[in-house]
Scaffold this motif. Structure first.
Motif, mmCIF file in Angstrom:
data_model
loop_
_atom_site.group_PDB
_atom_site.id
_atom_site.type_symbol
_atom_site.label_atom_id
_atom_site.label_comp_id
_atom_site.label_asym_id
_atom_site.label_seq_id
_atom_site.Cartn_x
_atom_site.Cartn_y
_atom_site.Cartn_z
ATOM 1 N N GLY A 268 1.067 -1.232 0.195
ATOM 2 C CA GLY A 268 -0.078 0.273 -0.095
ATOM 3 C C GLY A 268 1.141 1.286 0.052
ATOM 4 O O GLY A 268 -0.074 1.943 -0.317
ATOM 5 N N THR A 269 2.090 1.400 0.129
ATOM 6 C CA THR A 269 3.075 2.441 0.243
ATOM 7 C C THR A 269 3.825 2.142 -2.165
ATOM 8 O O THR A 269 3.411 1.682 -2.053
ATOM 9 C CB THR A 269 4.268 2.213 1.079
ATOM 10 O OG1 THR A 269 5.090 1.394 0.744
ATOM 11 C CG2 THR A 269 3.687 1.901 2.343
ATOM 12 N N GLU A 270 4.318 3.594 -1.958
ATOM 13 C CA GLU A 270 5.118 3.369 -2.568
ATOM 14 C C GLU A 270 6.496 3.933 -1.869
ATOM 15 O O GLU A 270 6.823 5.290 -0.984
ATOM 16 C CB GLU A 270 4.180 5.384 -3.627
ATOM 17 C CG GLU A 270 3.282 4.566 -4.365
ATOM 18 C CD GLU A 270 1.993 5.484 -4.973
ATOM 19 O OE1 GLU A 270 1.590 5.199 -5.523
ATOM 20 O OE2 GLU A 270 3.168 6.714 -4.909
ATOM 21 N N VAL A 271 7.819 3.796 -3.067
ATOM 22 C CA VAL A 271 8.618 4.383 -2.812
ATOM 23 C C VAL A 271 9.522 4.735 -4.630
ATOM 24 O O VAL A 271 9.143 4.981 -5.010
ATOM 25 C CB VAL A 271 10.018 2.987 -2.415
ATOM 26 C CG1 VAL A 271 11.355 3.711 -2.331
ATOM 27 C CG2 VAL A 271 9.446 2.718 -0.983
ATOM 28 N N ILE A 272 9.600 6.183 -4.129
ATOM 29 C CA ILE A 272 10.429 6.971 -5.501
ATOM 30 C C ILE A 272 12.016 6.622 -5.286
ATOM 31 O O ILE A 272 12.655 6.835 -4.749
ATOM 32 C CB ILE A 272 9.921 8.149 -5.347
ATOM 33 C CG1 ILE A 272 8.686 9.062 -5.281
ATOM 34 C CG2 ILE A 272 11.071 9.377 -6.641
ATOM 35 C CD1 ILE A 272 8.533 10.341 -4.915
ATOM 36 N N VAL A 273 12.204 6.050 -6.657
ATOM 37 C CA VAL A 273 13.649 5.938 -7.162
ATOM 38 C C VAL A 273 14.076 6.350 -8.166
ATOM 39 O O VAL A 273 13.078 6.823 -9.631
ATOM 40 C CB VAL A 273 13.737 4.217 -6.755
ATOM 41 C CG1 VAL A 273 13.544 3.707 -5.765
ATOM 42 C CG2 VAL A 273 12.657 3.234 -8.374
ATOM 43 N N VAL B 295 11.134 14.122 -8.399
ATOM 44 C CA VAL B 295 10.557 13.487 -7.623
ATOM 45 C C VAL B 295 9.477 14.348 -7.281
ATOM 46 O O VAL B 295 8.360 14.005 -6.712
ATOM 47 C CB VAL B 295 11.799 13.930 -6.333
ATOM 48 C CG1 VAL B 295 11.223 13.200 -4.998
ATOM 49 C CG2 VAL B 295 13.019 13.045 -6.974
ATOM 50 N N GLU B 296 9.285 15.836 -7.020
ATOM 51 C CA GLU B 296 8.750 16.159 -6.344
ATOM 52 C C GLU B 296 6.982 16.284 -6.769
ATOM 53 O O GLU B 296 5.490 15.917 -6.286
ATOM 54 C CB GLU B 296 8.420 18.084 -6.320
ATOM 55 C CG GLU B 296 7.397 18.989 -5.421
ATOM 56 C CD GLU B 296 8.170 19.808 -5.344
ATOM 57 O OE1 GLU B 296 8.018 21.371 -4.266
ATOM 58 O OE2 GLU B 296 8.869 20.963 -5.969
ATOM 59 N N ALA B 297 7.202 15.921 -8.661
ATOM 60 C CA ALA B 297 5.699 15.491 -9.020
ATOM 61 C C ALA B 297 5.827 14.224 -8.984
ATOM 62 O O ALA B 297 3.961 14.095 -9.389
ATOM 63 C CB ALA B 297 5.664 16.293 -11.104
ATOM 64 N N ALA B 298 6.220 13.457 -8.671
ATOM 65 C CA ALA B 298 5.553 11.996 -8.253
ATOM 66 C C ALA B 298 5.409 11.663 -6.672
ATOM 67 O O ALA B 298 4.461 10.938 -6.946
ATOM 68 C CB ALA B 298 7.188 11.652 -8.734
ATOM 69 N N ILE B 299 5.402 12.491 -5.864
ATOM 70 C CA ILE B 299 4.770 12.339 -4.737
ATOM 71 C C ILE B 299 3.419 12.130 -5.036
ATOM 72 O O ILE B 299 2.507 13.354 -4.729
ATOM 73 C CB ILE B 299 5.243 13.320 -4.330
ATOM 74 C CG1 ILE B 299 6.854 13.409 -4.008
ATOM 75 C CG2 ILE B 299 4.377 13.469 -2.468
ATOM 76 C CD1 ILE B 299 7.765 14.797 -2.825
ATOM 77 N N THR B 300 2.932 11.061 -4.041
ATOM 78 C CA THR B 300 1.040 11.234 -4.131
ATOM 79 C C THR B 300 0.626 10.429 -2.270
ATOM 80 O O THR B 300 2.089 11.136 -1.507
ATOM 81 C CB THR B 300 0.465 9.619 -4.406
ATOM 82 O OG1 THR B 300 1.370 8.362 -3.586
ATOM 83 C CG2 THR B 300 0.987 9.829 -5.987
ATOM 84 N N SER B 301 0.015 10.207 -1.886
ATOM 85 C CA SER B 301 -0.538 10.535 -0.099
ATOM 86 C C SER B 301 -0.396 8.667 -0.107
ATOM 87 O O SER B 301 0.676 8.486 1.204
ATOM 88 C CB SER B 301 -1.963 10.731 -0.095
ATOM 89 O OG SER B 301 -2.658 9.498 -0.920
ATOM 90 N N SER C 43 11.729 16.814 0.698
ATOM 91 C CA SER C 43 11.782 16.034 2.188
ATOM 92 C C SER C 43 10.754 16.688 3.428
ATOM 93 O O SER C 43 9.965 16.469 3.587
ATOM 94 C CB SER C 43 12.469 14.987 2.330
ATOM 95 O OG SER C 43 12.470 13.910 3.666
ATOM 96 N N ALA C 44 11.184 17.555 3.517
ATOM 97 C CA ALA C 44 11.062 18.280 4.960
ATOM 98 C C ALA C 44 9.442 18.948 4.539
ATOM 99 O O ALA C 44 8.305 18.890 5.468
ATOM 100 C CB ALA C 44 11.047 20.124 5.605
ATOM 101 N N ASN C 45 9.340 19.575 3.491
ATOM 102 C CA ASN C 45 7.694 20.021 2.705
ATOM 103 C C ASN C 45 6.465 18.426 2.862
ATOM 104 O O ASN C 45 5.833 19.109 3.302
ATOM 105 C CB ASN C 45 7.673 20.366 1.971
ATOM 106 C CG ASN C 45 8.775 21.903 1.265
ATOM 107 O OD1 ASN C 45 8.738 22.237 3.235
ATOM 108 N ND2 ASN C 45 9.532 22.360 0.449
ATOM 109 N N SER C 46 7.113 17.527 2.338
ATOM 110 C CA SER C 46 6.669 16.439 2.206
ATOM 111 C C SER C 46 5.939 15.918 3.634
ATOM 112 O O SER C 46 5.241 15.308 3.538
ATOM 113 C CB SER C 46 6.357 15.942 1.027
ATOM 114 O OG SER C 46 7.843 15.164 1.147
ATOM 115 N N GLY C 47 7.073 15.988 4.240
ATOM 116 C CA GLY C 47 6.893 14.585 4.768
ATOM 117 C C GLY C 47 7.579 13.386 4.630
ATOM 118 O O GLY C 47 7.046 12.349 5.680
#
Length: 388
Positions: A80-85, A121-127, A151-155
């Motif tokens: 249920g999670t995603e990792v950006i690589v 990276v920023e464009a790929a971040i989801t919940s 990372s700081a802004n998105s958590g």
């Protein structure tokens, strides 16, 4: 350059070892206990490796892939999670997440440094994004300033894949001084090696303790009653590997110094060859251990690049094709792949596509050679290109 065919000189061998490794192996043998719970070599190596990289804690493990997997598990990566690589990396970067049941999301890289593109990276971040994995490609630090802000802004925490980056630094800060978690590899070709092995560095004591449990089947150090507190696996390093790595670590700095002297010379020579573009360098990356001597041949397709690599190998250079885009390997699609097609991912990763098709790298042992040997490399490449 000479018109007569040039053959490669005898570059320094790899791995390198001497009586320090021999003494370490005997020291481990004479302990009479050869696993980490009974000996002292792993504990000593962890302290030395952590100190060298500016981290409060280090945990030695069986290999670099397990280091990534363990680090991701500590961060809560799972179904249920995603990792950006990055799309351009060795496939362990994505497989470590996929084996935990997570979805690996490939994004584009910078065309100059081959490192993760912060905007992508920023464009790929989801919940569902649970971790971002910058890979310090060939020893060049990713843009930790930009990625740290994201990372700081998105958590979403960063986990550095530092398999290529032993001893590297960004604006004077070593891998362990950027906070969070980093994973290293000691596989046979790496900048320091025991044939196999890995390590994870931590800044947080609780994360380190959780990782220790999980790397030892969930069992506390002093347990005598099989009270396994977490799930886990056996990722423990043995005492013999640790004794070798202590010797390898002791000579790492000098080897990096040599490669840092040789790469500017070689890069300058390669840049003089028409059509050759060496890997660039962000000046904020102020210490690059140069796991690879990388360059591109824009305009080459994969088949033509591969033929050139074969020719370079025949001429005696330890040359290799650049990593294939991870999403262009069947193994990527077996589990934990995004709900996209190859073409869709490729469409948003044009730089990954380019480097994967026209990139070449030389083994880092070439950069331990002489200045004359750097000229020989350039001459061989120029002749091979002319022949092609």
């Amino acid at each position: 350059m000479s018109d007569s065919p040039r053959t490669a000189p005898d570059f320094p061998v790899w791995p390198q070892f001497d009586d320090a490794e021999r003494a370490g192996l005997v020291r481990a043998l004479d302990q009479g206990q050869w696993w980490r719970m009974g000996g002292g070599e792993v504990d000593a190596f962890e302290r030395e490796f952590a100190e060298y990289h500016g981290a409060p804690y280090a945990l030695a493990v069986t290999n670099g892939t397990h280091a990534l997997e363990l680090a991701l598990q500590v961060l809560g990566v799972g179904p249920g999670t995603e990792v950006i690589v990055p799309g351009f990396t060795f496939i362990s970067s994505s497989q470590a997440a996929q084996r935990l049941g997570a979805v690996a999301v490939p994004v584009d890289v910078d065309l100059d440094t081959y490192c993760l593109d912060p905007a992508a990276v920023e464009a790929a971040i989801t919940s569902r994004t649970r971790a971002i994995m910058p890979v310090h490609m060939a020893g060049h630090f990713c843009d930790m300033d930009a990625l740290g802000k994201i990372s700081a802004n998105s958590g979403v925490p960063l986990i550095q894949d530092a398999a290529h980056a032993h001893g590297a630094s960004w604006q004077g800060r070593r891998v362990g001084e950027h906070g969070g978690i980093a994973a290293f590899s000691f596989q046979n070709g790496k900048l320091m090696t025991a044939g196999e092995g890995g390590a994870v560095t931590f800044c947080d004591a609780d994360q380190f303790e959780q990782a220790f449990l999980r790397h030892s089947c969930g069992r506390p150090r002093t347990d005598r009653r099989y009270l396994h507190q977490t799930s886990g696996s056996n990722f423990r390093m043995n005492e013999f590997s640790a004794s070798v790595l202590r010797a390898q670590l002791a000579r790492l700095g000098g080897q990096i110094d040599t490669r840092e002297q040789r790469w500017p010379l070689l890069a300058g020579l390669l840049a003089q060859i028409p059509g050759v573009v060496p890997q660039g360098r962000d000046p904020r990356c102020d210490r690059n251990p140069h796991y690879m001597a990388m360059f591109r041949l824009p305009g080459f397709d994969e088949d033509r690049r591969n033929a050139l690599v074969d020719d370079l190998v025949e001429r005696g250079l330890p040359a290799f094709a650049a990593f294939r885009a991870i999403y262009r390997s069947a193994g990527f699609w077996e589990t934990g792949a995004p709900e996209e097609t190859v073409d869709q991912i490729a469409g948003r990763c044009p730089n990954v596509e380019a480097i994967g098709a026209d990139g070449i790298w030389l083994h880092h042992r070439t950069l331990l050679g002489t200045e004359e040997q750097m000229h020989a490399i350039a001459e061989i490449l120029a002749q091979a290109l002319a022949a092609a």
